[in-house]
Design a protein around this motif. Sequence first.
Motif, PDB file in Angstrom:
ATOM      1  N   UNK A  13      40.946  52.597  32.021  1.00 51.89           N
ATOM      2  CA  UNK A  13      41.077  51.173  32.331  1.00 51.89           C
ATOM      3  C   UNK A  13      41.561  50.392  31.115  1.00 51.89           C
ATOM      4  N   UNK A  14      40.972  50.661  29.957  1.00 47.63           N
ATOM      5  CA  UNK A  14      41.388  49.957  28.738  1.00 47.63           C
ATOM      6  C   UNK A  14      42.854  50.209  28.419  1.00 47.63           C
ATOM      7  N   UNK A  15      43.328  51.407  28.684  1.00 50.72           N
ATOM      8  CA  UNK A  15      44.721  51.753  28.385  1.00 50.72           C
ATOM      9  C   UNK A  15      45.692  51.199  29.420  1.00 50.72           C
ATOM     10  N   UNK A  16      45.280  51.148  30.685  1.00 49.77           N
ATOM     11  CA  UNK A  16      46.241  50.900  31.752  1.00 49.77           C
ATOM     12  C   UNK A  16      46.142  49.539  32.435  1.00 49.77           C
ATOM     13  N   UNK A  20      48.248  39.304  32.537  1.00 48.27           N
ATOM     14  CA  UNK A  20      49.424  38.453  32.393  1.00 48.27           C
ATOM     15  C   UNK A  20      49.847  37.986  33.764  1.00 48.27           C
ATOM     16  N   UNK A  21      51.149  37.899  33.985  1.00 50.01           N
ATOM     17  CA  UNK A  21      51.681  37.535  35.295  1.00 50.01           C
ATOM     18  C   UNK A  21      52.641  38.638  35.724  1.00 50.01           C
ATOM     19  N   UNK A  22      52.327  39.277  36.848  1.00 53.78           N
ATOM     20  CA  UNK A  22      53.091  40.435  37.300  1.00 53.78           C
ATOM     21  C   UNK A  22      53.474  40.278  38.761  1.00 53.78           C
ATOM     22  N   UNK A  30      50.347  38.697  40.592  1.00 52.50           N
ATOM     23  CA  UNK A  30      48.970  38.992  40.216  1.00 52.50           C
ATOM     24  C   UNK A  30      48.777  38.715  38.736  1.00 52.50           C
ATOM     25  N   UNK A  31      47.536  38.376  38.343  1.00 49.20           N
ATOM     26  CA  UNK A  31      47.250  38.139  36.927  1.00 49.20           C
ATOM     27  C   UNK A  31      46.830  39.418  36.201  1.00 49.20           C
ATOM     28  N   UNK A  32      46.782  40.533  36.933  1.00 49.33           N
ATOM     29  CA  UNK A  32      46.507  41.824  36.294  1.00 49.33           C
ATOM     30  C   UNK A  32      47.347  42.904  36.969  1.00 49.33           C
ATOM     31  N   UNK A  33      47.551  43.984  36.249  1.00 46.60           N
ATOM     32  CA  UNK A  33      48.396  45.071  36.734  1.00 46.60           C
ATOM     33  C   UNK A  33      47.884  46.376  36.151  1.00 46.60           C
ATOM     34  N   UNK A  34      47.808  47.409  36.969  1.00 48.43           N
ATOM     35  CA  UNK A  34      47.387  48.727  36.502  1.00 48.43           C
ATOM     36  C   UNK A  34      48.639  49.551  36.245  1.00 48.43           C
ATOM     37  N   UNK A  35      48.985  49.736  34.982  1.00 47.70           N
ATOM     38  CA  UNK A  35      50.184  50.475  34.582  1.00 47.70           C
ATOM     39  C   UNK A  35      49.799  51.921  34.304  1.00 47.70           C
TER      40      UNK A  35
END
Length: 176
Positions: A13-16, A20-22, A30-35
């Motif tokens: 979770x900390x890494x990915x 921001x704005x995605x 969305x204000x968050x994104x799982x990369x």
Amino acid sequence: MKMHSKTLAVRITQAAKLHGSFRLRSGKVSDSYFDKYQFEAIPELLADIAEEMRRFIPDGTEVLAGLEMGGIPIVTMLSQVSGLHSAFIRKTPKEYGTCRYSEGANLASKRILLIEDVVSSGGAISDAVSMLRSDGIEVSQALCVIDRETGGYENLEAHGVELLSLFKQSEIDRHA
């Protein structure tokens, strides 16, 4: 979930998880994104993920087959820690050279395990299964890092494929 797995979920979770704005695939913002590629880009994190995933490899598996693109780094590391040969499955066959959709280990008459990073609908796995089965290669299981719990498990089950996962999205969210 064992303590090591809880710690691993937090590290993923900390890494990915980005803030921001995605713009999402759906078009929503969305204000968050799982990369998901971020957890694959950190060597020690990827190694720890592979070590944990090794426990989920079914007995009798002969070849690990990673799906383009996110499954490739995972299958490479998982092959390293398990000692099993690996193959790399393209979304479509190459249009030059060997013109294959599968590179690496020969899959004919082998018991293979498909490897993916994150599963949402299971569409990429279903597409790979269709290609493989059209060549007489039977596939009955796939293993992913995260099952987003958005229908992938059920969709794959309908195609005769059991989805194994290191984490479910709800476990990741609980330890975020």
